[in-house]
Scaffold this active site. Structure first.
Site, PDB file in Angstrom:
ATOM      1  N   ASP A 121      17.051 -11.170   5.216  1.00  0.00           N
ATOM      2  CA  ASP A 121      17.413 -12.077   4.159  1.00  0.00           C
ATOM      3  C   ASP A 121      18.436 -13.242   5.134  1.00  0.00           C
ATOM      4  OD1 ASP A 121      19.723 -12.737   1.699  1.00  0.00           O
ATOM      5  OD2 ASP A 121      17.472 -12.787   1.491  1.00  0.00           O
ATOM      6  N   ARG A 178       7.815 -26.328  -3.301  1.00  0.00           N
ATOM      7  CA  ARG A 178       7.824 -25.215  -4.279  1.00  0.00           C
ATOM      8  C   ARG A 178       9.012 -24.500  -3.556  1.00  0.00           C
ATOM      9  NH1 ARG A 178       6.667 -19.910  -3.786  1.00  0.00           N
ATOM     10  NH2 ARG A 178       6.468 -18.655  -5.726  1.00  0.00           N
ATOM     11  N   ASP A 228      10.369 -21.271  -2.718  1.00  0.00           N
ATOM     12  CA  ASP A 228       9.979 -19.804  -2.879  1.00  0.00           C
ATOM     13  C   ASP A 228      11.350 -18.923  -3.076  1.00  0.00           C
ATOM     14  OD1 ASP A 228       8.051 -17.470  -2.820  1.00  0.00           O
ATOM     15  OD2 ASP A 228       9.416 -17.126  -1.115  1.00  0.00           O
ATOM     16  N   GLU A 278      11.221 -21.518  -7.750  1.00  0.00           N
ATOM     17  CA  GLU A 278      10.668 -20.266  -8.096  1.00  0.00           C
ATOM     18  C   GLU A 278      11.912 -19.433  -8.764  1.00  0.00           C
ATOM     19  OE1 GLU A 278       9.512 -17.170  -6.051  1.00  0.00           O
ATOM     20  OE2 GLU A 278       8.381 -16.157  -7.603  1.00  0.00           O
TER      21      GLU A 278
HETATM   22  C1  QV4 Z   1       7.566  -2.470   0.581  1.00  0.00           C
HETATM   23  C2  QV4 Z   1       8.580  -1.996  -0.348  1.00  0.00           C
HETATM   24  C3  QV4 Z   1       9.905  -2.219  -0.043  1.00  0.00           C
HETATM   25  C4  QV4 Z   1      10.142  -1.575   1.324  1.00  0.00           C
HETATM   26  C5  QV4 Z   1       9.231  -1.947   2.275  1.00  0.00           C
HETATM   27  C6  QV4 Z   1       9.480  -1.250   3.542  1.00  0.00           C
HETATM   28  O1  QV4 Z   1       8.456  -2.668  -1.806  1.00  0.00           O
HETATM   29  O2  QV4 Z   1      11.021  -1.411  -0.867  1.00  0.00           O
HETATM   30  O3  QV4 Z   1      11.683  -1.606   1.613  1.00  0.00           O
HETATM   31  O4  QV4 Z   1       7.732  -1.957   1.946  1.00  0.00           O
HETATM   32  O5  QV4 Z   1       8.240  -1.116   4.338  1.00  0.00           O
HETATM   33  C7  QV4 Z   1       5.039  -7.263   0.985  1.00  0.00           C
HETATM   34  C8  QV4 Z   1       4.546  -5.850   0.205  1.00  0.00           C
HETATM   35  C9  QV4 Z   1       5.549  -5.032  -0.008  1.00  0.00           C
HETATM   36  C10 QV4 Z   1       6.677  -4.858   1.126  1.00  0.00           C
HETATM   37  C11 QV4 Z   1       7.062  -5.902   1.570  1.00  0.00           C
HETATM   38  C12 QV4 Z   1       7.995  -5.932   2.896  1.00  0.00           C
HETATM   39  O6  QV4 Z   1       3.717  -6.085  -1.137  1.00  0.00           O
HETATM   40  O7  QV4 Z   1       5.262  -3.880  -0.639  1.00  0.00           O
HETATM   41  O8  QV4 Z   1       7.833  -3.935   0.490  1.00  0.00           O
HETATM   42  O9  QV4 Z   1       5.870  -6.814   1.848  1.00  0.00           O
HETATM   43  O10 QV4 Z   1       6.923  -5.240   3.785  1.00  0.00           O
HETATM   44  C13 QV4 Z   1       4.995 -11.603  -1.759  1.00  0.00           C
HETATM   45  C14 QV4 Z   1       4.359 -10.226  -2.808  1.00  0.00           C
HETATM   46  C15 QV4 Z   1       5.188  -9.283  -2.171  1.00  0.00           C
HETATM   47  C16 QV4 Z   1       5.162  -9.191  -0.834  1.00  0.00           C
HETATM   48  C17 QV4 Z   1       5.792 -10.360  -0.204  1.00  0.00           C
HETATM   49  C18 QV4 Z   1       6.074 -10.316   1.380  1.00  0.00           C
HETATM   50  O11 QV4 Z   1       4.356 -10.343  -4.058  1.00  0.00           O
HETATM   51  O12 QV4 Z   1       4.435  -7.869  -2.859  1.00  0.00           O
HETATM   52  O13 QV4 Z   1       5.932  -7.885  -0.170  1.00  0.00           O
HETATM   53  O14 QV4 Z   1       5.202 -11.599  -0.660  1.00  0.00           O
HETATM   54  O15 QV4 Z   1       4.937 -10.070   1.864  1.00  0.00           O
HETATM   55  C19 QV4 Z   1      10.138 -11.284  -7.616  1.00  0.00           C
HETATM   56  C20 QV4 Z   1      11.083 -12.582  -7.077  1.00  0.00           C
HETATM   57  C21 QV4 Z   1      10.231 -13.647  -6.833  1.00  0.00           C
HETATM   58  C22 QV4 Z   1       8.764 -13.333  -5.933  1.00  0.00           C
HETATM   59  C23 QV4 Z   1       8.167 -11.924  -6.997  1.00  0.00           C
HETATM   60  C24 QV4 Z   1       6.913 -11.430  -6.202  1.00  0.00           C
HETATM   61  O16 QV4 Z   1      12.070 -13.001  -7.617  1.00  0.00           O
HETATM   62  O17 QV4 Z   1      10.647 -14.615  -5.913  1.00  0.00           O
HETATM   63  O18 QV4 Z   1       9.026 -11.004  -6.780  1.00  0.00           O
HETATM   64  N1  QV4 Z   1       7.793 -14.260  -5.963  1.00  0.00           N
HETATM   65  C25 QV4 Z   1       7.676 -14.989  -4.416  1.00  0.00           C
HETATM   66  C26 QV4 Z   1       6.132 -15.396  -4.083  1.00  0.00           C
HETATM   67  C27 QV4 Z   1       5.576 -13.816  -3.828  1.00  0.00           C
HETATM   68  C28 QV4 Z   1       6.172 -13.425  -2.473  1.00  0.00           C
HETATM   69  C29 QV4 Z   1       7.831 -13.711  -2.390  1.00  0.00           C
HETATM   70  C30 QV4 Z   1       8.590 -14.412  -3.388  1.00  0.00           C
HETATM   71  C31 QV4 Z   1       8.376 -13.192  -1.229  1.00  0.00           C
HETATM   72  O19 QV4 Z   1       5.684 -15.751  -5.053  1.00  0.00           O
HETATM   73  O20 QV4 Z   1       3.982 -14.451  -3.488  1.00  0.00           O
HETATM   74  O21 QV4 Z   1       6.093 -12.050  -2.741  1.00  0.00           O
HETATM   75  O22 QV4 Z   1       8.426 -14.217  -0.248  1.00  0.00           O
HETATM   76  O23 QV4 Z   1      10.150 -11.543  -8.802  1.00  0.00           O
HETATM   77 CA    CA Z   2      18.743 -14.073  -0.254  1.00  0.00          CA
END
Ligand code: QV4
Ligand code: CA
Length: 492
Positions: free
Chosen positions: A183, A211, A213, A249
């Site tokens: 972060d 956008r 994110d 977002e």
């Molecule tokens: C996992 C566990 C964690 C753990 C970690 C350790 O969840 O608890 O600590 O492993 O290994 C991916 C994996 C996820 C993994 C993470 C970190 O899916 O399982 O953590 O990587 O390794 C997208 C996907 C996420 C993805 C992320 C980064 O949706 O699954 O995580 O990209 O690759 C909330 C937010 C909102 C967000 C939404 C999805 O408020 O802002 O969740 N939406 C935006 C984007 C979305 C993106 C992100 C944010 C992050 O639209 O596409 O998440 O940039 O609601």
């Molecule tokens: Ca933050």
């Protein structure tokens, strides 16, 4: 005079980032999710411009982590390693070419800015990144930016794991890691300057907006501090003083201390209640019916129309990520999806974004699609496949191209034709047959009941013969044959 003028100027400045900057008469954008830059450039010229699309949202253009397990998931692009312009969609040369060619035909480019974080804390170290830049997630070093451990929030996060554990705790949501993503400390001028440097680089190339994110995971004031340092848009394509269009977002379905209104000062926000509610109505769940759409928009508790970016589905919730839940309609539910997108494009509320997806091999276990990570159609070397156009104008290589479906394309044009016209002449049968007009420029009827719709309606249109552009197609002054509405051809 002086004071009044100054006030108007300030108000003007504050409103600028709500303005999508699209050309007059172009009122929607399309999200070409995971498309290559070369294919987007072609689509701008051959399809989006001729059919009145105002712009295209592109996947994050900056360098991201290359993830091997699972193999190249779509979400690796939300794990930045640097702000260099190389990804699976293409390199900087291809990016510049795309922006220039799209701008030259009046289809503007909106970049997905991933500025809340860098890659996952468990990503290890090395140069498995789309530009080959070295990084060390453990020590939080990203030399290609450069960022070091000083530039991250961990010391400020009060949760046990360092991840966000409780969305009711406003500080956690903003200072802790979203699913373990490192972060960034956006209160630091150094971090802000690296981000504005990146976004201004895109603006200089010709990008029209962003956008933002994961905006709810950043303090509104920190986002504002970044946005205030953004340049005016490139005068090669935009008028002097034009500001980048900003849509943040912010997932706010209620019940959390973080609300979308906290971000209004920065620009528009994504209204996630829109797609969730519209899906429930079209599916007739919980006693919902289309007759209730008479007061659609702010009447349903949504943000004010001029602060809303609206969509039926997005890249997250079409595959069970993010928010919206099971009610979200997607291209997999073709008939209801076309009805929902048609309603969104006909109704005056919000600034509209059409989703354009790829098919993936869904595989449900206990109601969850365990393949929801699968990335874009790819070649054996991991490169993203091109978007071939079939003779019937659909797309090949498993690109869905919803934006090319006749009903959706024609409703994008409908929205352009009725732009500025009032919502008028509403009629409903108390169930799921409804109709309404847009002033004297357009009229639409929906039948989501299981019986014929047989009624005379007040359209508000001048007397004459009109083309049904949902079932048929207007070509010049002729209206191609009406096809029976039951002939569902989802990809048309
Ligand atoms: C996992 C566990 C964690 C753990 C970690 C350790 O969840 O608890 O600590 O492993 O290994 C991916 C994996 C996820 C993994 C993470 C970190 O899916 O399982 O953590 O990587 O390794 C997208 C996907 C996420 C993805 C992320 C980064 O949706 O699954 O995580 O990209 O690759 C909330 C937010 C909102 C967000 C939404 C999805 O408020 O802002 O969740 N939406 C935006 C984007 C979305 C993106 C992100 C944010 C992050 O639209 O596409 O998440 O940039 O609601
Ligand atoms: Ca933050």
């Amino acid at each position: 005079m002086g004071v009044r003028f100054l006030l108007l100027f300030i108000v003007g400045l504050c409103r600028a980032q709500y303005d999508p900057n699209t050309r007059p008469g172009r009122t929607s954008i399309v999200h070409l999710f995971e498309w290559r830059w070369a294919d987007i450039a072609l689509e701008c010229e051959r399809y989006l411009a001729p059919n009145g699309f105002g712009g295209v949202q592109i996947s994050p253009p900056n360098e991201n982590l290359v993830i091997g397990d699972p193999s190249r998931p779509w979400w690796e692009r939300y794990q930045p390693v640097s702000y260099k312009l190389c990804t699976r969609s293409g390199n900087e040369t291809e990016f510049r070419d795309m922006v220039t060619r799209c701008n030259n035909v009046g289809v503007y480019v909106y970049a997905d800015a991933v500025i809340n974080h860098m890659c996952g804390g468990n990503a290890g170290a090395g140069n498995h990144s789309t530009c080959g830049s070295f990084f060390n997630a453990k020590t939080k070093e990203f030399p290609a930016v450069p960022y070091s451990a000083w530039d991250f929030n961990d010391a400020k996060c009060k949760s046990r794991s360092g991840d966000i554990e409780d969305y009711r705790d406003l500080s956690q949501v903003r200072n802790c890691r979203l699913v373990n993503l490192l972060d960034l400390a956006l209160e630091k001028n150094y971090v802000r300057s690296r981000i504005t440097e990146y976004m201004n680089y895109l603006i200089d190339i010709g990008v029209a907006g962003f956008r933002i994110d994961a905006a709810k995971h950043m303090w509104p004031g920190d986002v504002k501090a970044v946005l205030e340092e953004l340049k005016d848009l490139n005068r090669k394509w935009f008028p002097a003083g034009a500001k980048p269009f900003i849509y943040q977002e912010v997932i706010d379905l209620g019940g959390e201390p973080i609300t979308d209104s906290q971000y209004f000062g920065n620009g528009r926000v994504t209204e996630f209640k829109y797609g969730a509610k519209l899906g429930t109505v079209m599916r007739k769940w919980n006693g919902e019916k289309m007759a209730y759409l008479k007061n659609w928009g702010e009447g349903w508790g949504f943000v004010p129309s001029d602060t809303a970016l609206v969509f039926v589905d997005n890249h997250d919730n079409q595959r069970g990520h993010g928010a919206g839940g099971a009610s979200i309609l997607t291209f997999w539910d073709a008939r209801l999806y076309k009805m929902a997108v048609g309603f969104m494009l006909a109704h005056p509320y919000g600034f509209t974004r059409v989703m354009s997806s790829y098919r993936w091999p869904r595989y449900f276990q206990n109601g969850v699609d365990i393949n929801n990570w699968v990335g874009p159609p790819s070649n054996s070397d991991g490169s993203t496949k091109s978007v071939p156009i079939n003779p019937d104008t659909t797309c090949g290589n498993d690109w869905v191209c919803e934006h090319r479906w006749r009903q959706i394309r024609n409703m994008v044009i409908f929205r352009n034709v009725v732009d500025g016209q009032p919502f008028s002449n509403w009629w409903d049968n108390g169930s799921n047959q409804v109709a309404f007009g847009r002033g004297n420029r357009g009229f639409i009827a929906f039948n989501n009941d299981d019986w014929y719709m047989n009624v005379n309606l007040q359209t508000g249109l001048p007397a004459g013969t009109y083309c049904d552009v949902i079932s048929g197609q207007k070509e010049g002054n002729t209206c191609l044959p009406y096809t029976h509405p039951w002939l569902e051809d989802p990809s048309s």
